[in-house]
Design a protein around this motif. Structure first.
Motif, PDB file in Angstrom:
ATOM      1  N   CYS A  36       0.837  -1.233   0.218  1.00 32.73           N
ATOM      2  CA  CYS A  36      -0.040  -0.106   0.014  1.00 32.73           C
ATOM      3  C   CYS A  36       0.886   1.235   0.091  1.00 32.73           C
ATOM      4  CB  CYS A  36      -0.956  -0.198   1.359  1.00 32.73           C
ATOM      5  SG  CYS A  36      -2.014   1.406   1.287  1.00 32.73           S
ATOM      6  N   LYS A  37       0.880   2.048  -1.050  1.00 32.24           N
ATOM      7  CA  LYS A  37       2.035   2.842  -1.260  1.00 32.24           C
ATOM      8  C   LYS A  37       1.903   4.325  -0.334  1.00 32.24           C
ATOM      9  CE  LYS A  37       3.271   0.353  -4.910  1.00 32.24           C
ATOM     10  NZ  LYS A  37       4.385  -0.632  -4.956  1.00 32.24           N
ATOM     11  N   TYR A  38       3.110   4.734  -0.239  1.00 30.82           N
ATOM     12  CA  TYR A  38       3.076   6.049   0.282  1.00 30.82           C
ATOM     13  C   TYR A  38       3.413   7.042  -1.046  1.00 30.82           C
ATOM     14  CZ  TYR A  38       7.138   9.662   1.371  1.00 30.82           C
ATOM     15  OH  TYR A  38       7.921  10.541   1.356  1.00 30.82           O
ATOM     16  N   GLY A  40       2.713  11.037  -1.814  1.00 27.43           N
ATOM     17  CA  GLY A  40       2.228  12.478  -1.327  1.00 27.43           C
ATOM     18  C   GLY A  40       2.813  12.788  -0.034  1.00 27.43           C
ATOM     19  N   LYS A  41       3.359  14.132   0.281  1.00 24.09           N
ATOM     20  CA  LYS A  41       3.789  14.498   1.677  1.00 24.09           C
ATOM     21  C   LYS A  41       2.854  15.766   1.992  1.00 24.09           C
ATOM     22  CE  LYS A  41       8.287  13.489  -0.268  1.00 24.09           C
ATOM     23  NZ  LYS A  41       9.849  13.662  -0.041  1.00 24.09           N
ATOM     24  N   ARG A  42       2.850  15.803   3.435  1.00 19.35           N
ATOM     25  CA  ARG A  42       2.196  16.937   3.896  1.00 19.35           C
ATOM     26  C   ARG A  42       3.128  17.609   4.661  1.00 19.35           C
ATOM     27  NH1 ARG A  42       2.288  15.702   9.883  1.00 19.35           N
ATOM     28  NH2 ARG A  42       2.611  13.622  10.194  1.00 19.35           N
ATOM     29  N   LEU A 155      14.104  11.167   7.439  1.00 21.95           N
ATOM     30  CA  LEU A 155      14.645  12.469   7.162  1.00 21.95           C
ATOM     31  C   LEU A 155      15.396  12.322   5.795  1.00 21.95           C
ATOM     32  CD1 LEU A 155      15.789  13.808  10.448  1.00 21.95           C
ATOM     33  CD2 LEU A 155      13.474  14.052   9.158  1.00 21.95           C
ATOM     34  N   GLY A 156      15.907  10.990   5.486  1.00 22.85           N
ATOM     35  CA  GLY A 156      16.578  10.854   4.354  1.00 22.85           C
ATOM     36  C   GLY A 156      15.740  10.555   3.182  1.00 22.85           C
ATOM     37  N   SER A 157      14.672   9.428   3.180  1.00 21.33           N
ATOM     38  CA  SER A 157      13.844   9.318   2.348  1.00 21.33           C
ATOM     39  C   SER A 157      12.793   8.588   3.049  1.00 21.33           C
ATOM     40  CB  SER A 157      14.685   8.343   1.379  1.00 21.33           C
ATOM     41  OG  SER A 157      13.551   7.885   0.393  1.00 21.33           O
ATOM     42  N   GLY A 158      11.418   8.986   2.687  1.00 23.14           N
ATOM     43  CA  GLY A 158      10.632   8.585   3.446  1.00 23.14           C
ATOM     44  C   GLY A 158      10.371   7.031   3.537  1.00 23.14           C
ATOM     45  N   SER A 159      10.467   6.433   2.510  1.00 27.49           N
ATOM     46  CA  SER A 159      10.255   4.962   2.344  1.00 27.49           C
ATOM     47  C   SER A 159      11.427   4.114   3.315  1.00 27.49           C
ATOM     48  CB  SER A 159      10.223   4.167   1.140  1.00 27.49           C
ATOM     49  OG  SER A 159      11.185   4.860   0.240  1.00 27.49           O
ATOM     50  N   ALA A 160      12.408   5.015   3.541  1.00 23.70           N
ATOM     51  CA  ALA A 160      13.549   4.259   4.392  1.00 23.70           C
ATOM     52  C   ALA A 160      13.228   4.039   5.594  1.00 23.70           C
ATOM     53  CB  ALA A 160      14.835   5.349   4.519  1.00 23.70           C
ATOM     54  N   LYS A 260      -3.896   2.258  -8.988  1.00 26.11           N
ATOM     55  CA  LYS A 260      -4.315   3.577  -8.652  1.00 26.11           C
ATOM     56  C   LYS A 260      -3.565   4.617  -8.684  1.00 26.11           C
ATOM     57  CE  LYS A 260      -7.396   6.480  -7.013  1.00 26.11           C
ATOM     58  NZ  LYS A 260      -8.408   6.935  -7.812  1.00 26.11           N
ATOM     59  N   MET A 261      -2.378   4.347  -8.059  1.00 23.28           N
ATOM     60  CA  MET A 261      -1.105   5.343  -7.989  1.00 23.28           C
ATOM     61  C   MET A 261      -0.640   5.615  -9.382  1.00 23.28           C
ATOM     62  SD  MET A 261       2.831   4.875  -6.088  1.00 23.28           S
ATOM     63  CE  MET A 261       3.464   4.146  -7.546  1.00 23.28           C
ATOM     64  N   HIS A 262      -0.547   4.903 -10.237  1.00 18.63           N
ATOM     65  CA  HIS A 262      -0.293   5.034 -11.553  1.00 18.63           C
ATOM     66  C   HIS A 262      -1.300   5.991 -12.318  1.00 18.63           C
ATOM     67  CE1 HIS A 262       3.943   3.395 -11.591  1.00 18.63           C
ATOM     68  NE2 HIS A 262       3.578   2.638 -10.706  1.00 18.63           N
ATOM     69  N   ASP A 301       6.445   0.264  -8.274  1.00 15.34           N
ATOM     70  CA  ASP A 301       6.945   1.451  -7.798  1.00 15.34           C
ATOM     71  C   ASP A 301       7.007   2.685  -8.919  1.00 15.34           C
ATOM     72  OD1 ASP A 301       6.374   0.837  -5.189  1.00 15.34           O
ATOM     73  OD2 ASP A 301       8.524   0.113  -4.663  1.00 15.34           O
ATOM     74  N   ALA A 302       7.698   3.650  -8.645  1.00 12.90           N
ATOM     75  CA  ALA A 302       7.813   4.635  -9.350  1.00 12.90           C
ATOM     76  C   ALA A 302       9.101   4.142 -10.244  1.00 12.90           C
ATOM     77  CB  ALA A 302       8.641   5.930  -8.733  1.00 12.90           C
ATOM     78  N   GLY A 303       8.875   3.385 -11.357  1.00 13.39           N
ATOM     79  CA  GLY A 303       9.755   2.893 -12.230  1.00 13.39           C
ATOM     80  C   GLY A 303       9.174   1.916 -13.237  1.00 13.39           C
TER      81      GLY A 303
HETATM   82  C1  DP6 Z   1       6.519   4.595  -5.087  1.00 10.04           C
HETATM   83  O1  DP6 Z   1      10.561   7.237  -0.235  1.00 10.04           O
HETATM   84  O2  DP6 Z   1      11.799   7.308  -2.555  1.00 10.04           O
HETATM   85  O3  DP6 Z   1       8.247   3.576  -3.832  1.00 10.04           O
HETATM   86  O4  DP6 Z   1      10.448  10.508   0.683  1.00 10.04           O
HETATM   87  O5  DP6 Z   1      10.782  11.534  -1.315  1.00 10.04           O
HETATM   88  O6  DP6 Z   1      12.493  10.125  -0.584  1.00 10.04           O
HETATM   89  P1  DP6 Z   1      11.256  10.643  -0.434  1.00 10.04           P
HETATM   90  O7  DP6 Z   1      10.472   9.424  -1.431  1.00 10.04           O
HETATM   91  P2  DP6 Z   1      10.487   7.796  -1.558  1.00 10.04           P
HETATM   92  O8  DP6 Z   1       8.977   7.238  -2.332  1.00 10.04           O
HETATM   93  C2  DP6 Z   1       8.659   6.008  -2.361  1.00 10.04           C
HETATM   94  C3  DP6 Z   1       7.511   6.018  -3.304  1.00 10.04           C
HETATM   95  C4  DP6 Z   1       7.128   4.460  -3.873  1.00 10.04           C
HETATM   96  C5  DP6 Z   1       5.966   4.086  -2.799  1.00 10.04           C
HETATM   97  C6  DP6 Z   1       6.540   3.399  -1.389  1.00 10.04           C
HETATM   98  O9  DP6 Z   1       7.464   2.989  -1.211  1.00 10.04           O
HETATM   99  O10 DP6 Z   1       5.701   3.561  -0.560  1.00 10.04           O
END
Ligand code: DP6
Length: 511
Positions: A36-38, A40-42, A155-160, A260-262, A301-303
């Protein structure tokens, strides 16, 4: 709030920089794929998401990072090659490291070896930043809890923030502007037959980063308004699917969530399309296999690449349809925990996996320990506050330590073991009684149904250090005060705390 303020707040208690491991710090973190994807940021500065998300970690696929303080400038090596300092990769890494340098003249050599394709939709930044924060924790011996490290990785990357655990992991979006309630938590659920197939149709870097793409979606896609509702529904379905091991529900919901994300990205201005013709061809092949009753689904994902979802029973058919598929066993290295199932008389009747036991409300054996000390004739009890990352009853106060014996382990031996693992205390324990309780645990769909053995022990008057993944705080409270505190605010305590305490009160009256 700025990133540096978050870092300072978390590091203030560890005296950052006072200790540096001269042989460097090293860590591995798995990559993860969101079911279930992340998106969009607040808050873009702190990578705070609009919605929660849920991922599965990719077992041994991820990044290993080694870091050491050295030299007059930073050097970054990725898979054996030095990275140009003006590359976007190096600049992003440098910006992140700037948050942690103890002095302005501190420089680092970093060596990263990644077993996932970089920037091709395989969450390389997720495992990269997760491995880096774990390596920094090792380098400076901070000994932070996983949830604090999850906040720092975000803080480095959301999904991290989800890449600090194996298995299924949920990132709760939180509501605070500071983001201190926005971190990931493992679901602790074991599903050994689950398989992921990494299908690489292109190794080239993506045209637009997920960072830019998600903000463009939020700003310009009309259907983004529906996304929080979609996620709420998908998260609930996916969690039900995990707890009931309903593969079809899990995989169907994950595929629909990615689609849905795409779809939203097709509506952005200008539109974003990560797929290439090979992506569509692979999807068509998956749909055709499903028509032949082969249960295979995908997420993207985004790719352009896909991650296929299937079960071990279909593995051979799927590999013969996709000969280049890289097979991932997400639970290959995850350790599961088994508990002892008992009847009403505490007689052993079998064993079962820990999370399933709590999901199915099966009666099992447990223990609760109270460590006591005498201060000028008054008895004090050592309480612990459960860590924020615990699978249930997180952030609640309770007795010194509790846990479950393993199959073939005496409950008294298990109690001593766990007291040392959680609280760093070694002492003799005496059993003072046992009781049965059953309660639905707040904020979860888990039930405690236990025969709980209550132990007391005399504090050995030695320094102890608690395990931050289990315990976020502790306190000595005089026993009369404790009863009053509990009666004034019972919701601050775990459901088993008071019934277990009553055995201690009875014991103290007797003596
Ligand atoms: C499609 O975590 O790479 O993989 O927070 O800006 O670093 P930033 O983005 P990132 O976005 C991941 C997006 C995704 C969906 C997901 O992993 O939930």
């Amino acid at each position: 709030m700025q990133k540096i303020a978050v870092v300072k707040k978390i590091l203030q208690k560890v005296n950052h920089g006072s200790f540096v491991n001269s042989s460097g710090g090293k860590a591995f973190a798995p990559s993860n794929v969101a079911l279930c994807k992340y998106w969009g940021k607040r808050d873009q500065e702190l990578n705070l998401p609009v919605t929660s998300s849920l991922s599965i970690s990719l077992g041994a696929k991820g990044a290993t990072t080694y870091i050491i303080e050295q030299g007059t400038h930073d050097i970054y090596v990725l898979n054996g090659k030095v990275i140009a300092t003006d590359s976007s990769f190096a600049m992003r890494l440098k910006g992140y490291l700037d948050l942690f340098r103890p002095t302005p003249v501190t420089n680092y050599i970093i060596e990263i070896s990644a077993t996932v394709p970089i920037a091709a939709g395989f969450a390389s930044s997720a495992c990269g930043f997760a491995a880096l924060i774990l390596a920094l924790d090792d380098l400076y011996a901070w000994k932070l809890s996983k949830q604090e490290l999850s906040i720092l990785a975000r803080l480095g990357s959301g999904s991290a923030c989800r890449s600090l655990w194996d298995g299924f992991v949920e990132w709760q979006c939180g509501v605070d502007a500071s983001g201190f309630d926005s971190y990931a938590k493992p679901l602790h659920y074991y599903w050994p037959d689950l398989r992921i197939g990494a299908l690489v149709v292109s190794n080239s870097a993506k045209k637009i980063s997920s960072r830019d793409a998600m903000q463009l979606t939020l700003a310009t896609a009309s259907s983004y308004a529906d996304w929080p509702k979609v996620v709420e529904n998908d998260l609930a379905q996916i969690k039900t699917a995990i707890y009931t091991q309903d593969f079809k529900l899990l995989a169907k919901t994950s595929e629909a969530n990615a689609q849905k994300m795409h779809e939203m990205m097709a509506q952005t201005n200008p539109p974003i399309n990560y797929s290439i013709p090979e992506t569509q061809k692979a999807k068509d092949k998956i749909f055709a296999l499903r028509k032949k009753d082969i249960s295979v689904y995908f997420t993207q994902d985004a790719g352009p690449n896909l991650q296929l979802l299937f079960l071990q029973q279909d593995q051979e058919k799927i590999i013969s349809a996709f000969p280049n598929l890289e097979l991932i066993e997400p639970f290959h290295i995850t350790k599961t925990e088994n508990l002892i199932l008992v009847d009403e008389h505490d007689t052993e009747i079998g064993i079962d996996e820990k999370m399933r036991t709590h999901f199915l409300a099966e009666l099992h054996r447990a223990f609760s320990i109270f460590i006591l000390r005498d201060r000028h004739g008054k008895i004090e009890v050592l309480l612990q506050k459960r860590a924020a990352g615990k699978y249930h009853s997180a952030n609640l106060w309770t007795n010194t330590c509790c846990g479950h014996p393993r199959p073939n382990e005496e409950v008294a031996i298990a109690a001593k073991r766990r007291l040392n693992e959680e609280m760093g205390i070694v002492c003799d324990l005496k059993e003072v009684g046992k009781f049965h309780y059953k309660a639905l645990l707040p904020e979860t769909n888990l039930t405690e149904n236990e025969i709980d053995h209550v132990f007391i022990g005399k504090f050995p008057e030695k320094e102890f250090s608690v395990n931050p993944d289990e315990v976020q705080d502790f306190a000595w409270v005089e026993i009369g005060e404790l009863v009053k505190n509990f009666q004034a605010a019972p919701s601050k305590y775990t459901v088993w705390f008071y019934p277990a305490l009553e055995f201690v009160l009875k014991q103290l009256e007797v003596n």
